[in-house]
Scaffold this motif. Structure first.
Motif, mmCIF file in Angstrom:
data_model
loop_
_atom_site.group_PDB
_atom_site.id
_atom_site.type_symbol
_atom_site.label_atom_id
_atom_site.label_comp_id
_atom_site.label_asym_id
_atom_site.label_seq_id
_atom_site.Cartn_x
_atom_site.Cartn_y
_atom_site.Cartn_z
ATOM 1 N N VAL A 74 0.847 -1.192 0.000
ATOM 2 C CA VAL A 74 0.000 0.000 0.000
ATOM 3 C C VAL A 74 0.884 1.244 0.000
ATOM 4 O O VAL A 74 1.791 1.369 0.822
ATOM 5 C CB VAL A 74 -0.932 0.002 1.234
ATOM 6 N N THR A 75 0.603 2.179 -0.922
ATOM 7 C CA THR A 75 1.382 3.414 -1.010
ATOM 8 C C THR A 75 0.652 4.613 -0.409
ATOM 9 O O THR A 75 1.276 5.628 -0.124
ATOM 10 C CB THR A 75 1.754 3.729 -2.473
ATOM 11 N N LEU B 199 -5.659 3.386 3.056
ATOM 12 C CA LEU B 199 -6.369 2.965 1.851
ATOM 13 C C LEU B 199 -7.633 2.211 2.248
ATOM 14 O O LEU B 199 -7.574 1.226 2.977
ATOM 15 C CB LEU B 199 -5.469 2.070 0.998
ATOM 16 N N ASN B 200 -8.776 2.701 1.766
ATOM 17 C CA ASN B 200 -10.050 2.037 2.045
ATOM 18 C C ASN B 200 -10.186 0.777 1.211
ATOM 19 O O ASN B 200 -9.839 0.754 0.028
ATOM 20 C CB ASN B 200 -11.220 2.964 1.730
ATOM 21 N N ASN C 116 -3.080 0.408 6.174
ATOM 22 C CA ASN C 116 -2.167 1.500 6.455
ATOM 23 C C ASN C 116 -1.029 1.478 5.442
ATOM 24 O O ASN C 116 -0.760 0.443 4.815
ATOM 25 C CB ASN C 116 -1.598 1.376 7.870
ATOM 26 N N GLN C 117 -0.338 2.600 5.303
ATOM 27 C CA GLN C 117 0.776 2.713 4.361
ATOM 28 C C GLN C 117 1.809 1.623 4.651
ATOM 29 O O GLN C 117 2.079 1.296 5.807
ATOM 30 C CB GLN C 117 1.413 4.085 4.462
ATOM 31 N N ASN C 118 2.383 1.079 3.596
ATOM 32 C CA ASN C 118 3.420 0.038 3.618
ATOM 33 C C ASN C 118 2.906 -1.345 4.013
ATOM 34 O O ASN C 118 3.700 -2.275 4.119
ATOM 35 C CB ASN C 118 4.608 0.438 4.498
ATOM 36 N N GLU D 38 -4.511 2.256 -7.933
ATOM 37 C CA GLU D 38 -3.579 3.383 -7.996
ATOM 38 C C GLU D 38 -2.644 3.403 -6.787
ATOM 39 O O GLU D 38 -1.511 3.867 -6.876
ATOM 40 C CB GLU D 38 -4.383 4.690 -8.050
ATOM 41 N N TYR D 39 -3.100 2.891 -5.647
ATOM 42 C CA TYR D 39 -2.328 2.936 -4.409
ATOM 43 C C TYR D 39 -1.802 1.568 -3.985
ATOM 44 O O TYR D 39 -1.408 1.385 -2.840
ATOM 45 C CB TYR D 39 -3.178 3.541 -3.293
ATOM 46 N N LEU D 40 -1.790 0.618 -4.913
ATOM 47 C CA LEU D 40 -1.255 -0.713 -4.650
ATOM 48 C C LEU D 40 -0.100 -0.981 -5.603
ATOM 49 O O LEU D 40 -0.293 -1.040 -6.808
ATOM 50 C CB LEU D 40 -2.348 -1.777 -4.828
#
Length: 105
Positions: free
Chosen positions: A46-47, A51-52, A68-70, A95-97
């Motif tokens: 996760v970046t 992230l939901n 959560n991030q990372n 987009e955030y993976l």
């Protein structure tokens, strides 16, 4: 009183059960290590700060969890409407993976 149990005790038990459920769901989001990944060999990081995770591949779908991030998790190769399938009824914005090194995403 309910079944001889004071109302205050029932409320405390309900709160503790809710906190425990949230904790267990959070641990489920952070899958154990391993290079294989999900069924298709896909593992992602996760970046985003948070992230939901949604019930369907739609920004308006119900939120069923958070990363959560990372955090790292197994994922599936399937992507719809910009959302990657994490598990049954669990989707997160692609987009955030970011696929981990060597993952087959």
């Amino acid at each position: 009183m309910f079944l001889g149990i004071p109302k205050r005790a029932l409320i405390i038990v309900a709160i503790l059960a809710g906190v425990g459920l949230i904790y267990v769901m959070g641990n489920d989001q952070q899958a154990s290590g391993g290079s294989g990944g999900g069924p298709g060999g896909c593992r992602v990081t996760v970046t985003a700060d948070v992230l939901n995770v949604r019930a369907a591949p739609d920004a308006g779908a119900e939120i069923v969890g958070k990363f959560n991030q990372n955090a790292e998790t197994d994922a599936q190769i399937e992507v719809q409407n910009g959302f990657r399938k994490i598990a049954e009824n669990k989707w997160a914005s692609a987009e955030y993976l970011k696929p981990v090194s060597g993952a087959n995403c």
